[in-house]
Enzyme design. Structure first.
Site, PDB file in Angstrom:
ATOM      1  N   ARG A  70      13.086  -1.192  12.273  1.00  0.00           N
ATOM      2  CA  ARG A  70      12.765  -1.625  10.892  1.00  0.00           C
ATOM      3  C   ARG A  70      13.807  -2.576  10.349  1.00  0.00           C
ATOM      4  NH1 ARG A  70      11.502   3.772   7.845  1.00  0.00           N
ATOM      5  NH2 ARG A  70      10.849   2.493   6.076  1.00  0.00           N
ATOM      6  N   HIS A 119      14.147   7.031  -2.648  1.00  0.00           N
ATOM      7  CA  HIS A 119      14.189   7.507  -1.256  1.00  0.00           C
ATOM      8  C   HIS A 119      15.345   6.879  -0.499  1.00  0.00           C
ATOM      9  CE1 HIS A 119       9.587   8.474  -1.412  1.00  0.00           C
ATOM     10  NE2 HIS A 119      10.322   9.369  -2.026  1.00  0.00           N
ATOM     11  N   SER A 189       0.174   5.033  -2.004  1.00  0.00           N
ATOM     12  CA  SER A 189      -1.017   5.853  -1.720  1.00  0.00           C
ATOM     13  C   SER A 189      -0.996   7.134  -2.535  1.00  0.00           C
ATOM     14  CB  SER A 189      -1.061   6.201  -0.226  1.00  0.00           C
ATOM     15  OG  SER A 189       0.141   6.887   0.123  1.00  0.00           O
ATOM     16  N   ALA A 231      -0.761  -6.928  -4.752  1.00  0.00           N
ATOM     17  CA  ALA A 231       0.285  -6.935  -5.794  1.00  0.00           C
ATOM     18  C   ALA A 231       0.893  -8.324  -5.940  1.00  0.00           C
ATOM     19  CB  ALA A 231       1.370  -5.931  -5.414  1.00  0.00           C
TER      20      ALA A 231
HETATM   21  C1  BV8 Z   1      11.277  16.945  -1.419  1.00  0.00           C
HETATM   22  C2  BV8 Z   1      12.243   7.527   3.464  1.00  0.00           C
HETATM   23  C3  BV8 Z   1      12.148  19.078  -2.009  1.00  0.00           C
HETATM   24  C4  BV8 Z   1      12.213   7.479   4.930  1.00  0.00           C
HETATM   25  C5  BV8 Z   1      10.275   8.681   2.665  1.00  0.00           C
HETATM   26  C6  BV8 Z   1       4.617  19.085  -2.746  1.00  0.00           C
HETATM   27  C7  BV8 Z   1       3.339  19.052  -2.235  1.00  0.00           C
HETATM   28  C8  BV8 Z   1       3.093  18.635  -0.915  1.00  0.00           C
HETATM   29  C9  BV8 Z   1       4.167  18.234  -0.089  1.00  0.00           C
HETATM   30  C10 BV8 Z   1       5.426  18.296  -0.616  1.00  0.00           C
HETATM   31  C11 BV8 Z   1       5.671  18.700  -1.922  1.00  0.00           C
HETATM   32  N1  BV8 Z   1       7.003  18.632  -2.157  1.00  0.00           N
HETATM   33  C12 BV8 Z   1       7.618  18.210  -1.044  1.00  0.00           C
HETATM   34  C13 BV8 Z   1       6.688  17.997  -0.083  1.00  0.00           C
HETATM   35  C14 BV8 Z   1       6.954  17.546   1.276  1.00  0.00           C
HETATM   36  C15 BV8 Z   1       7.092  16.029   1.342  1.00  0.00           C
HETATM   37  C16 BV8 Z   1       5.778  15.344   1.070  1.00  0.00           C
HETATM   38  O1  BV8 Z   1       5.559  14.846  -0.033  1.00  0.00           O
HETATM   39  N2  BV8 Z   1       4.948  15.269   2.071  1.00  0.00           N
HETATM   40  C17 BV8 Z   1       3.707  14.551   1.926  1.00  0.00           C
HETATM   41  C18 BV8 Z   1       3.528  13.627   3.137  1.00  0.00           C
HETATM   42  C19 BV8 Z   1       2.579  15.535   1.750  1.00  0.00           C
HETATM   43  N3  BV8 Z   1       8.074  15.548   0.401  1.00  0.00           N
HETATM   44  C20 BV8 Z   1       9.379  15.642   0.726  1.00  0.00           C
HETATM   45  O2  BV8 Z   1       9.789  16.178   1.733  1.00  0.00           O
HETATM   46  C21 BV8 Z   1      10.358  15.030  -0.271  1.00  0.00           C
HETATM   47  N4  BV8 Z   1      11.414  15.973  -0.501  1.00  0.00           N
HETATM   48  O3  BV8 Z   1      10.298  17.082  -2.089  1.00  0.00           O
HETATM   49  O4  BV8 Z   1      12.390  17.790  -1.502  1.00  0.00           O
HETATM   50  C22 BV8 Z   1      11.723  19.890  -0.821  1.00  0.00           C
HETATM   51  C23 BV8 Z   1      12.687  20.201   0.131  1.00  0.00           C
HETATM   52  C24 BV8 Z   1      12.294  20.983   1.237  1.00  0.00           C
HETATM   53  C25 BV8 Z   1      10.956  21.413   1.383  1.00  0.00           C
HETATM   54  C26 BV8 Z   1       9.996  21.044   0.418  1.00  0.00           C
HETATM   55  C27 BV8 Z   1      10.376  20.284  -0.682  1.00  0.00           C
HETATM   56  C28 BV8 Z   1      10.998  13.784   0.320  1.00  0.00           C
HETATM   57  C29 BV8 Z   1       9.979  12.674   0.388  1.00  0.00           C
HETATM   58  C30 BV8 Z   1      10.676  11.378   0.832  1.00  0.00           C
HETATM   59  C31 BV8 Z   1      10.329  11.088   2.263  1.00  0.00           C
HETATM   60  N5  BV8 Z   1      10.911   9.809   2.662  1.00  0.00           N
HETATM   61  N6  BV8 Z   1      10.871   7.531   2.975  1.00  0.00           N
HETATM   62  C32 BV8 Z   1      11.800   6.094   5.377  1.00  0.00           C
HETATM   63  O5  BV8 Z   1      11.029   5.419   4.684  1.00  0.00           O
HETATM   64  O6  BV8 Z   1      12.283   5.697   6.452  1.00  0.00           O
HETATM   65  S1  BV8 Z   1       8.663   8.642   2.139  1.00  0.00           S
HETATM   66  C33 BV8 Z   1       7.833   7.286   2.774  1.00  0.00           C
HETATM   67  O7  BV8 Z   1       6.513   7.390   2.227  1.00  0.00           O
HETATM   68  C34 BV8 Z   1       8.305   5.928   2.286  1.00  0.00           C
HETATM   69  O8  BV8 Z   1       9.399   5.979   1.407  1.00  0.00           O
HETATM   70  C35 BV8 Z   1       7.081   5.400   1.530  1.00  0.00           C
HETATM   71  O9  BV8 Z   1       7.389   4.525   0.515  1.00  0.00           O
HETATM   72  C36 BV8 Z   1       6.598   6.671   1.013  1.00  0.00           C
HETATM   73  C37 BV8 Z   1       5.334   6.773   0.289  1.00  0.00           C
HETATM   74  O10 BV8 Z   1       4.362   6.046   0.957  1.00  0.00           O
HETATM   75  P1  BV8 Z   1       3.784   4.755   0.196  1.00  0.00           P
HETATM   76  O11 BV8 Z   1       4.934   3.958  -0.316  1.00  0.00           O
HETATM   77  O12 BV8 Z   1       2.771   5.185  -0.792  1.00  0.00           O
HETATM   78  O13 BV8 Z   1       3.175   3.945   1.389  1.00  0.00           O
HETATM   79  P2  BV8 Z   1       1.728   4.150   2.019  1.00  0.00           P
HETATM   80  O14 BV8 Z   1       1.685   3.364   3.286  1.00  0.00           O
HETATM   81  O15 BV8 Z   1       1.385   5.596   2.032  1.00  0.00           O
HETATM   82  O16 BV8 Z   1       0.749   3.467   0.971  1.00  0.00           O
HETATM   83  C38 BV8 Z   1       0.779   2.054   0.792  1.00  0.00           C
HETATM   84  C39 BV8 Z   1      -0.203   1.751  -0.308  1.00  0.00           C
HETATM   85  O17 BV8 Z   1      -0.130   0.360  -0.604  1.00  0.00           O
HETATM   86  C40 BV8 Z   1      -1.643   2.050   0.068  1.00  0.00           C
HETATM   87  O18 BV8 Z   1      -2.272   2.713  -1.019  1.00  0.00           O
HETATM   88  C41 BV8 Z   1      -2.259   0.658   0.262  1.00  0.00           C
HETATM   89  O19 BV8 Z   1      -3.612   0.625  -0.146  1.00  0.00           O
HETATM   90  C42 BV8 Z   1      -1.441  -0.167  -0.680  1.00  0.00           C
HETATM   91  N7  BV8 Z   1      -1.314  -1.586  -0.334  1.00  0.00           N
HETATM   92  C43 BV8 Z   1      -1.266  -2.155   0.902  1.00  0.00           C
HETATM   93  N8  BV8 Z   1      -1.117  -3.478   0.783  1.00  0.00           N
HETATM   94  C44 BV8 Z   1      -1.048  -3.760  -0.554  1.00  0.00           C
HETATM   95  C45 BV8 Z   1      -1.176  -2.544  -1.260  1.00  0.00           C
HETATM   96  N9  BV8 Z   1      -1.152  -2.485  -2.599  1.00  0.00           N
HETATM   97  C46 BV8 Z   1      -1.000  -3.640  -3.278  1.00  0.00           C
HETATM   98  N10 BV8 Z   1      -0.857  -4.850  -2.661  1.00  0.00           N
HETATM   99  C47 BV8 Z   1      -0.879  -4.941  -1.317  1.00  0.00           C
HETATM  100  N11 BV8 Z   1      -0.756  -6.149  -0.729  1.00  0.00           N
END
Ligand code: BV8
Ligand code: ZN
Length: 243
Positions: A70, A119, A189, A231
């Protein structure tokens, strides 16, 4: 769509405090693959293999291979008009906060100041032994980079899945979401927590919430505005009167 953009521009001119949340979608037009869309990063790599502390403990070389890939990719591209439009907006609103889930550093590069990288930022590295944090822009950090101070193994300064966010940073992000007149949710997302809950918190406190995305998301139904499109095209239109 035309009506929505003009109405949203009207809301922007009357908003005293604007908060923006961005995700990988805002960097897509710079050539950075998103996480979950077609060609998304997580399709080639298992999250559990490369973005958790367990993965790093199990196979730090694989994790560094992922982050070096990356780094190399991002070092060859730059910010796009979407990032730049948010810098323009920041200059024209007296109370502005940009919250980003992205770790690519492109908002900083574009000139955003009032920025919360919830993040982390993968151009920063942390020593797993002495916790020293340094900025390192090398395209390739090598297979197992070591701390210049103590020789400890370095890791990317990002929040992995299962790791808690910096309490001070997430507190500021929640405050900015709960106390704004308008919140823009751009290119995310809405899957990852706790970032995904910020839009609901803004709405619950009476803010206008607007989603800018190329497709509908699970959050679209809760939005006051849903602007469908890239965007890099929509954000410059929203700020064109400021230029
Ligand atoms: C935590 C760093 C406490 C690494 C990243 C509650 C409920 C369910 C799950 C959980 C919860 N609480 C915690 C969790 C677990 C987990 C989680 O959320 N899991 C998910 C997958 C269900 N969360 C965590 O672990 C977080 N920690 O809560 O701590 C804790 C502690 C222990 C146990 C439990 C809780 C930490 C989360 C951080 C993870 N690290 N990144 C790296 O990047 O190398 S997250 C990673 O996903 C990236 O940072 C990224 O940015 C992020 C989110 O994804 P998006 O940015 O939304 O990207 P995505 O591809 O998904 O979507 C892109 C969008 O853009 C799409 O909608 C697309 O249509 C759109 N798009 C595309 N092109 C365009 C566009 N829009 C406009 N214009 C365009 N041209
Ligand atoms: Zn060290």
């Amino acid at each position: 769509m035309e009506k929505n953009i003009n109405e949203l521009k009207e809301v922007i001119t009357h908003s005293k405090r604007i908060t923006v949340l961005t995700g990988a979608g805002i960097s897509a037009e710079s050539g950075v693959p998103t996480f979950r869309g077609s060609g998304g990063i997580w399709r080639n790599y298992q999250v559990t293999d490369v973005a958790t502390p367990q993965a790093f403990a199990r196979d730090p070389e694989l994790v560094w291979e992922f982050y070096n890939w990356r780094r190399d990719l991002i070092s060859k591209i730059t910010f796009n008009p979407g990032h730049k439009a948010l810098v323009t907006l920041e200059k024209h609103v007296n109370d502005f906060t940009l919250i980003t889930q992205n770790v690519d550093g492109l908002h900083r590069e574009a000139g955003s100041q009032r920025l919360l990288e919830i993040h982390g930022n993968f151009w920063e590295v942390t020593c797993t032994k002495c916790s020293k944090v340094t900025m390192d822009r090398s395209q390739n950090m090598g297979t197992l980079p070591k701390c210049s101070q103590c020789g400890g193994l370095l890791r990317p300064h990002v929040i992995w899945f299962g790791e808690s966010l910096d309490p001070d940073i997430i507190h500021k992000a929640i405050e900015a979401s709960q106390n704004c007149d308008l919140m823009l949710i751009v290119g995310t997302s809405g899957v990852v927590q706790p970032a995904a809950s910020l839009a609901y918190q803004a709405k619950a406190e009476g803010a206008v919430v607007a989603e800018i995305n190329i497709e509908q998301t699970p959050q679209s139904g809760h939005m006051d505005f849903v602007l469908t499109g890239p965007a890099g095209k929509i954000l410059p239109m929203l700020v064109e009167d400021f230029n």
